[in-house]
Design a protein around this motif. Structure first.
Motif: not given
Length: 398
Positions: A16, A109, A122-123
């Motif tokens: 992200a 995120s 992150n995604y």
């Protein structure tokens, strides 16, 4: 290009547009100022965000007291034993979690954890790929703290509706062990889909040495004692059947210490979807199941490599989960367009070659017919009109 009958599903974390240095600590809704003063040294980020885009709900702690206590103990152990690195006991060396921390720059995120890799914001990118020509049929961004098994049902419903709208019949579902759960197996059977998903390592199928009597619904221990059904309960978001023995049965048992240790009775907790597990495991271990495993590995895993290395999906440069989903869609569209161009070029070349071959055969047949006509004319001395037509046809072909 899309056959539709077999779909392979997989997921991967995508970085992200947020830094771990900007994380802030979640606070309690009541007594906000008191709590902030208590944990002020923990809530000060290394790199302060210019604007806090998180809502009040995202800034507040929603975890239970038990979860927070587990995180506190884990944090202390982590500070002492994190690979014996210098500074592990400092206040700044903290065990970050989505239950206690949030990102003010990109609140959607999430901190994702993968064995052997550093924690990052992150995604979660989930894609489905058709096995015929490796066309991406579905892609969507999810929060990185969601497991693969929690995503499968939502992605399956969306993909099945899309394939049905195109007149395609979906039959086989391929995925790795991360998507394994009894609820998912039961859901796929209800949707008339054949699953080839290896069982997760946590599924054992029952205690070793115990025999299950399905008709009367009880387990029989090695000493011949019954472990009878008592109730159903939720354990880590999974519905389980609970079986217990009597205390009197285990009191004088010769293998009590080995079986239950210091306990008073034997407890067996097993998922209610045992039959669904067994049917799926039988398919996975079959010859067709082994073929499907290789098909999945050669279909969906190279697609992720292409997307991350060549299609701009190495990092999400936008803010928010909706924008992240758009980025993933654009990357998938670029991948599919490239596949389409290659497919059209290949088909055009094939059609040209086939047309040349067909025309060559046609010329040979027509020449043979003309020779036969000329031979018949000179033998039987028929009208010269037919001979003229034959000669003109021969000139056109040549």
């Amino acid at each position: 290009m899309v056959a539709g009958h077999t779909q392979a599903m997989d997921s991967a974390p995508i970085k992200a547009n947020a830094s771990m240095d900007s994380l802030e600590l979640k606070v309690l809704e009541q007594e906000l100022e008191t709590h902030l003063q208590k944990v002020r040294y923990q809530s000060r980020p290394d790199r302060k965000a210019k604007v806090n885009k998180a809502s009040k709900t995202q800034q507040s702690i929603t975890a239970s007291d038990q979860q927070l206590q587990e995180l506190k103990s884990r944090n202390l152990n982590w500070q002492k034993n994190q690979d014996q690195r210098p500074g592990a006991s400092n206040k700044g060396a903290k065990y970050t979690s989505n239950k206690t921390h949030y990102s003010p720059t990109d609140p959607d995120s999430r901190i994702s954890v993968k064995p052997g890799k550093a924690r990052k914001l992150n995604y979660h990118s989930n894609i489905s790929v058709d096995t015929a020509n490796h066309v991406i049929t579905d892609v969507k961004a999810y929060h990185a703290d969601r497991k693969d098994s929690q995503i499968l049902q939502d992605a399956t419903k969306r993909l099945k509706q899309r394939l049905r709208s195109q007149g395609l019949l979906w039959r086989n579902m391929l995925a790795d062990a991360g998507y394994s759960s009894g609820e998912n197996y039961a859901f796929l059977e209800k949707e008339n889909l054949i699953s080839y998903i290896p069982k997760h390592g946590t599924y054992k199928g029952g205690p070793e040495g115990f025999t299950f009597c399905k008709e009367e619904n009880y387990w029989l221990c090695p000493q011949g004692k019954k472990v009878t059904f008592r109730k159903q309960k939720m354990v880590k978001n999974s519905l389980q059947n609970l079986y217990l023995t009597r205390r009197s049965d285990c009191k004088e048992c010769p293998i009590k210490q080995k079986c239950i240790g210091k306990g008073f009775e034997k407890k067996i907790g097993i998922t209610v979807y045992v039959d669904e597990y067994e049917r799926n495991n039988k398919r996975v271990s079959s010859k067709l199941g082994r073929y499907m495993k290789g098909k999945r590995q050669s279909t969906v895993e190279p697609v992720f490599g292409t997307l991350t290395q060549f299609m701009g999906l190495r990092k999400i440069n936008t803010i928010g989960i909706q924008q992240a989903s758009k980025v993933m869609h654009m990357s998938a569209c670029a991948y599919n367009l490239k596949k389409l161009m290659k497919f059209i070029t290949k088909n055009t070349e094939t059609m040209v070659l086939e047309a040349i071959n067909h025309f060559s055969v046609f010329r040979s047949i027509l020449r043979l017919e003309i020779l036969l006509v000329r031979h018949s004319f000179f033998r039987k001395r028929e009208s010269t009109e037919l001979n003229v037509v034959a000669l003109k046809s021969l000139e056109i072909i040549q």
